[in-house]
Design a protein around this motif. Structure first.
Motif, short mmCIF file in Angstrom:
data_model
loop_
_atom_site.label_atom_id
_atom_site.label_comp_id
_atom_site.label_asym_id
_atom_site.label_seq_id
_atom_site.Cartn_x
_atom_site.Cartn_y
_atom_site.Cartn_z
N LYS A 298 0.82 -1.20 0.00
CA LYS A 298 0.00 0.00 0.00
C LYS A 298 0.86 1.26 0.00
N ALA A 299 1.96 1.22 0.78
CA ALA A 299 2.86 2.38 0.80
C ALA A 299 3.49 2.59 -0.58
N ALA B 156 3.86 5.59 -5.53
CA ALA B 156 3.81 5.65 -6.99
C ALA B 156 2.75 6.64 -7.46
N ALA B 157 1.58 6.63 -6.77
CA ALA B 157 0.52 7.58 -7.14
C ALA B 157 0.97 9.01 -6.88
N LYS C 43 2.94 14.18 -8.80
CA LYS C 43 4.01 15.18 -8.82
C LYS C 43 4.48 15.43 -10.25
N SER C 44 4.59 14.34 -11.02
CA SER C 44 5.02 14.50 -12.41
C SER C 44 4.02 15.32 -13.20
#
Length: 540
Positions: free
Chosen positions: A168-169, A174-175, A180-181
């Protein structure tokens, strides 16, 4: 696929190592006082066979990589069979072999996920019950068996919880990274546009008839804008490097013309800093990523302007072993030896007592070193306090002399003599459109300005377009349309606030130049000169 292959192969390698350790342990038992090897010979023979089979299984995994669930379960059964045999035959002396069961449980779970952790746990509990049923020693110690069963259950459950939390972390990280990208990409585009238009408006003001006080104000605006632009580019360069998206695109070029262009682009910044730059002419050609190398030299020059203001600066190329090195030498205050390695760290700045505030956040040299590693160049710094600093970019290949280039028409190269050049400008941002039109007109160009690609038509000699023009079309579409109308490949330039790597991939083999916003007036002027030379080439 590669991850599965590596995990399974790692598990197979570890299986062989653990089996060898178990063999060494059982062998050592025979050397203890009052013991002999005779009772343990069956275990020794079995483990030897186990190692041979494990090596065969490892070779099969290496030869046929991939995700095969049956092979993973077969590996677990193989592990538990060997462990059970040792526990049954070895009695109380073989109890430490139980640690292998824990390893199989956790190893499969950590490498392959919670599903395999559950399968390994069920097999481990079944193996312990089998050993209990056929081993008198275990039957005489039921609480020991209960402890082993509890351990074989609790540890995998706890490992499962950790795996879930980690998964989950990882998904959240990744999300967040994707968000951010997206944010940086959008913010990058939105910030580039006003910085770009302000720079062009300022260039228009500079060419206007101004009084001394007004000219000083324009200088101050331009200087502040340059600092913002450099900081902005440094942050974007760092972001691109962190994402691993920056890859060198090599080309062959003359270093003398390359460095002369850089000096021209930095002439205003050098004037503001009171720095006189002397360029030593050279005849060397090299092969490198022109953009990356320009960023490296640009960052070193910016540092010299900040820390060696009002001092002369020497820029040149020298031979270094079998290659070439670009050397930038200033006569500033120099850098203490204690700081010389640290200046290449991100956000590190050399500050001294009563030091004046210097713009920047300490990214320049770290970006220089990272770009150098991408191209296989070595960045060296030599400095003596009070005697200046020399930065050399070593490892550029030295190529044989290239054919002489056609001399440039100096009338076209002069800053204000782009007179008569017909430019079709397509830009949907009204501020950028006004600023670019005004600047081009001050340079003597005839500008056909369009804020939309709809109904586009022009008898231009050069096309300058933004890439993102809304839903109707892109700048590349406009260029293709105008070229089709004119019946020849009109020289073209894309100015974009998006990722230039993606745009360059789109315009590949289309003979379209790409400039990244914010574009400095000197860059735009140089690009227009080059495009005008292309228009003159067919006539010659």
């Amino acid at each position: 696929m590669d991850l599965d292959k590596n995990n399974e192969l790692d598990q197979a390698n570890l299986r062989v190592i653990v089996a060898c350790c178990a063999l060494a342990y059982i062998t050592m038992l025979g050397f203890l006082p009052g013991r002999s090897h005779a009772p343990h010979l069956p275990i020794i023979y079995y483990i030897a066979i186990f190692i041979v089979v494990s090596i065969g299984l490892r070779q099969a995994i290496a030869h046929w990589p991939g995700h095969y669930p049956w092979r993973r379960v077969l590996g677990m059964v193989h592990d538990y069979t060997g462990t059970c045999f040792g526990l049954v035959v070895g009695g109380d002396a073989a109890l430490p072999i139980y640690a292998v069961m824990v390893w199989v449980n956790l190893g499969n779970g950590m490498r392959f996920g919670s599903r395999y952790l559950a399968i390994a746990t069920v097999l481990a509990l079944a193996a312990l019950l089998v050993v209990y049923q056929i081993t008198p020693y275990w039957q005489a110690n039921p609480f020991m068996v209960l402890m082993l069963l509890t351990t074989s259950t609790v540890i995998p459950i706890y490992a499962h919880l950790l795996l879930e939390r980690t998964r989950k972390a990882s998904e959240l990280a990744a999300a967040a990274n994707r968000e951010k990208s997206r944010f940086l990409a959008q913010a990058s585009h939105d910030l580039r546009q006003p910085i770009h238009s302000i720079g062009l408006f300022t260039a228009c003001l500079r060419d206007a008839p101004l009084g001394e006080q007004e000219r000083r104000l324009v200088d101050s605006i331009d200087r502040s804008l340059l600092n913002v632009s450099q900081l902005f580019r440094s942050i974007l360069d760092l972001y691109t490097l962190d994402n691993g998206r920056a890859q060198p695109r090599y080309e062959v070029f003359a270093l003398d013309a390359f460095l002369a262009d850089l000096l021209q682009q930095n002439s205003e910044a050098a004037r503001w800093a009171g720095v006189t730059i002397r360029l030593r002419p050279c005849r060397h050609w090299t092969r490198a990523d022109r953009g990356m190398l320009a960023t490296m030299v640009q960052n070193v020059l910016s540092n010299s302007f900040k820390y060696a203001a009002h001092r002369p600066l020497l820029l040149g190329v020298r031979r270094c072993a079998e290659g070439l090195a670009i050397v930038i030498y200033d006569q500033g205050r120099g850098i203490d030896e204690a700081h010389q390695r640290l200046v290449f760290e991100e956000f590190y700045r050399v500050r001294q007592v009563r030091d004046t505030d210097v713009e920047g956040v300490g990214l320049g040299l770290s970006i220089v070193r990272r770009l150098g590693r991408l191209m296989g160049l070595e960045v060296k710094l030599r400095s003596r306090p009070g005697h200046g600093t020399a930065v050399s970019l070593q490892g550029l290949p030295r190529l044989c002399a290239q054919p002489a280039q056609v001399p440039v028409d100096r009338a076209h190269a002069a800053p204000g003599l782009l007179g008569g050049l017909r430019v079709c400008l397509v830009e949907d941002d009204h501020n950028v459109l006004r600023a670019t039109t005004a600047l081009l007109q001050r340079w003597g160009c005839e500008v056909d300005a369009h804020s939309s690609p709809v109904g586009l038509s022009s008898d231009c000699e050069v096309i300058v377009a933004d890439y993102d023009l809304g839903r109707e079309a892109t700048g590349v579409d406009c260029i293709d349309q105008l070229r089709a109308q004119r019946g020849w490949d009109v020289p073209a330039l894309i100015m974009t606030g998006h990722d230039t790597e993606k745009i360059q991939a789109v315009v590949h083999e289309r003979n379209i130049a790409v400039l990244s916003k914010p574009v400095r007036p000197a860059e735009l002027r140089a690009a227009l000169r080059a495009l005008r030379e292309e228009t003159a080439a067919p006539a010659n």
